[in-house]
Scaffold this motif. Structure first.
Motif, short mmCIF file in Angstrom:
data_model
loop_
_atom_site.label_atom_id
_atom_site.label_comp_id
_atom_site.label_asym_id
_atom_site.label_seq_id
_atom_site.Cartn_x
_atom_site.Cartn_y
_atom_site.Cartn_z
N ARG A 95 -5.73 16.40 3.26
CA ARG A 95 -5.80 16.24 1.63
C ARG A 95 -4.90 15.17 1.22
O ARG A 95 -4.17 14.73 1.79
CB ARG A 95 -5.45 17.41 0.96
CG ARG A 95 -4.19 18.03 1.22
CD ARG A 95 -4.02 19.62 0.48
NE ARG A 95 -2.56 19.84 0.89
CZ ARG A 95 -1.97 21.08 -0.19
NH1 ARG A 95 -3.11 21.58 -0.82
NH2 ARG A 95 -0.91 21.23 0.43
N ARG A 96 -5.40 14.85 0.14
CA ARG A 96 -4.79 13.30 -0.33
C ARG A 96 -3.85 13.58 -1.51
O ARG A 96 -4.21 14.28 -2.41
CB ARG A 96 -5.82 12.34 -0.95
CG ARG A 96 -5.34 10.95 -1.33
CD ARG A 96 -6.47 10.15 -1.48
NE ARG A 96 -5.90 8.89 -2.23
CZ ARG A 96 -6.62 7.86 -2.55
NH1 ARG A 96 -7.90 7.99 -2.87
NH2 ARG A 96 -6.38 6.84 -3.15
N LEU A 97 -2.63 13.17 -1.42
CA LEU A 97 -1.60 12.83 -2.25
C LEU A 97 -1.15 11.37 -2.22
O LEU A 97 -0.81 10.78 -1.41
CB LEU A 97 -0.52 14.01 -1.90
CG LEU A 97 0.68 13.82 -2.84
CD1 LEU A 97 0.39 14.52 -4.43
CD2 LEU A 97 1.97 14.66 -2.22
N ASP A 98 -0.90 10.93 -3.56
CA ASP A 98 0.04 9.50 -3.79
C ASP A 98 1.13 9.86 -4.15
O ASP A 98 1.37 10.55 -5.37
CB ASP A 98 -1.07 8.78 -4.83
CG ASP A 98 -2.48 8.28 -4.58
OD1 ASP A 98 -2.67 8.50 -3.13
OD2 ASP A 98 -3.16 8.06 -5.17
N VAL A 117 3.03 5.97 -1.71
CA VAL A 117 2.63 6.15 -0.35
C VAL A 117 1.79 7.09 -0.11
O VAL A 117 1.68 8.13 -1.02
CB VAL A 117 3.94 6.67 0.35
CG1 VAL A 117 3.68 7.21 1.92
CG2 VAL A 117 5.18 5.62 0.42
N THR A 118 0.65 6.95 0.48
CA THR A 118 -0.37 8.08 0.54
C THR A 118 0.03 8.92 1.74
O THR A 118 0.27 8.67 2.82
CB THR A 118 -1.56 7.42 1.24
OG1 THR A 118 -2.22 6.43 0.08
CG2 THR A 118 -3.02 8.25 1.43
N ASP A 119 0.05 10.40 1.24
CA ASP A 119 0.39 11.47 2.19
C ASP A 119 -1.06 12.22 2.25
O ASP A 119 -1.88 12.19 1.48
CB ASP A 119 1.25 12.39 1.59
CG ASP A 119 2.68 11.82 1.70
OD1 ASP A 119 2.64 10.88 2.66
OD2 ASP A 119 3.41 12.02 0.59
N LEU A 122 -4.02 2.79 9.55
CA LEU A 122 -5.51 3.06 9.75
C LEU A 122 -5.90 4.48 9.16
O LEU A 122 -7.10 4.82 8.55
CB LEU A 122 -5.85 2.86 11.17
CG LEU A 122 -5.82 1.54 11.91
CD1 LEU A 122 -5.86 1.51 13.35
CD2 LEU A 122 -6.70 0.61 10.94
N LEU A 123 -5.00 5.57 9.29
CA LEU A 123 -5.25 7.06 8.85
C LEU A 123 -5.26 7.00 7.35
O LEU A 123 -6.07 7.51 6.66
CB LEU A 123 -4.47 7.85 9.30
CG LEU A 123 -4.80 8.32 10.91
CD1 LEU A 123 -3.45 9.12 11.56
CD2 LEU A 123 -6.13 9.28 10.87
N LYS A 124 -4.27 6.08 6.78
CA LYS A 124 -3.91 6.25 5.32
C LYS A 124 -5.57 5.47 4.83
O LYS A 124 -6.11 5.84 3.88
CB LYS A 124 -2.90 5.39 5.07
CG LYS A 124 -1.49 6.09 5.21
CD LYS A 124 -0.25 5.31 4.94
CE LYS A 124 0.89 6.04 5.16
NZ LYS A 124 2.02 5.26 4.87
N LEU A 125 -5.87 4.42 5.30
CA LEU A 125 -6.96 3.71 4.88
C LEU A 125 -8.11 4.48 4.84
O LEU A 125 -9.08 4.49 3.71
CB LEU A 125 -7.17 2.38 5.64
CG LEU A 125 -6.21 1.18 5.36
CD1 LEU A 125 -6.20 0.13 6.52
CD2 LEU A 125 -6.28 0.72 3.94
N HIS A 126 -8.52 5.19 5.84
CA HIS A 126 -9.54 6.10 6.02
C HIS A 126 -9.37 7.10 5.00
O HIS A 126 -10.47 7.40 4.28
CB HIS A 126 -9.42 6.69 7.57
CG HIS A 126 -10.44 7.64 7.78
ND1 HIS A 126 -12.00 7.32 7.92
CD2 HIS A 126 -10.38 9.03 7.56
CE1 HIS A 126 -12.68 8.48 8.07
NE2 HIS A 126 -11.87 9.71 7.77
N VAL A 127 -8.42 8.00 4.84
CA VAL A 127 -7.99 8.88 3.78
C VAL A 127 -8.31 8.43 2.37
O VAL A 127 -9.06 8.90 1.68
CB VAL A 127 -6.69 9.67 3.94
CG1 VAL A 127 -6.59 10.35 2.45
CG2 VAL A 127 -6.49 10.48 5.32
N GLU A 128 -7.74 7.17 2.18
CA GLU A 128 -8.16 6.54 0.78
C GLU A 128 -9.32 6.17 0.45
O GLU A 128 -9.81 6.42 -0.54
CB GLU A 128 -7.25 5.39 0.63
CG GLU A 128 -5.77 5.40 0.57
CD GLU A 128 -5.19 4.25 0.99
OE1 GLU A 128 -5.54 3.10 1.04
OE2 GLU A 128 -3.64 4.42 1.07
#
Length: 154
Positions: free
Chosen positions: A41-44, A111-113, A16-22
């Motif tokens: 902050r977003r990193l792929d 992976v979304t960090d 859920l957190l990854k989807l929100h960040v994305e």
């Protein structure tokens, strides 16, 4: 069973957190968290930890799947044994985090960090991770601590 709840909680919380960040965070944006101690902050990440082996996505995808299958089989065996609560809690966290990261790779190829520590040390500040990574680390420590504890069946 509490250990399945731990596993699913780690998986779902990070998903859920990854989807929100994305959806909400653009590349290059930094959002302070907890009075600026952490940054969102977003990193792929196409690789493993710190982007290692990013040039081998198939190897990473299938290697992590094999590791997860082996670990899940061990997990099922461990759950049937009495006691060993610390080991069971730890491996539940590791599998929950590993499954979420693997699902990310399967779904989008990376992976979304999204979390980093706001530190004076530039090398530490550059490290970006996610909740799954945190629980993989924490779960590994718990599992190791549980391995040193004598099994009394409790």
């Amino acid at each position: 069973m509490i250990y399945i709840v731990i596993l699913l909680s780690v998986f779902l919380a990070d998903l859920l957190l990854k989807l929100h960040v994305e959806r909400k965070i653009k590349y290059g944006e930094e959002h302070p968290l907890l009075k600026g101690k952490f940054l969102i902050r977003r990193l792929d990440n196409k690789g493993l930890a710190f982007g290692k082996l990013s040039e081998h996505p198939r190897m990473i995808r299938w290697g992590t799947l094999g590791t997860l299958i082996f670990t899940l089989l061990y997990y099922i065996w461990l759950l049937m044994k009495p006691g060993q609560r610390v080991k069971k809690a730890g491996i539940s966290m590791v599998i929950g985090g590993g499954l979420c990261n693997w699902y990310d790779r399967l779904r989008q190829g990376y992976v979304t960090d999204y979390i980093s520590i706001n530190s004076k040390w530039k090398k530490l500040k550059r490290v970006v991770f996610n909740i799954s990574d945190f629980f993989i680390f924490l779960g590994s420590i718990l599992y190791l601590l549980g391995s040193f504890k004598r099994n009394t069946g409790k």
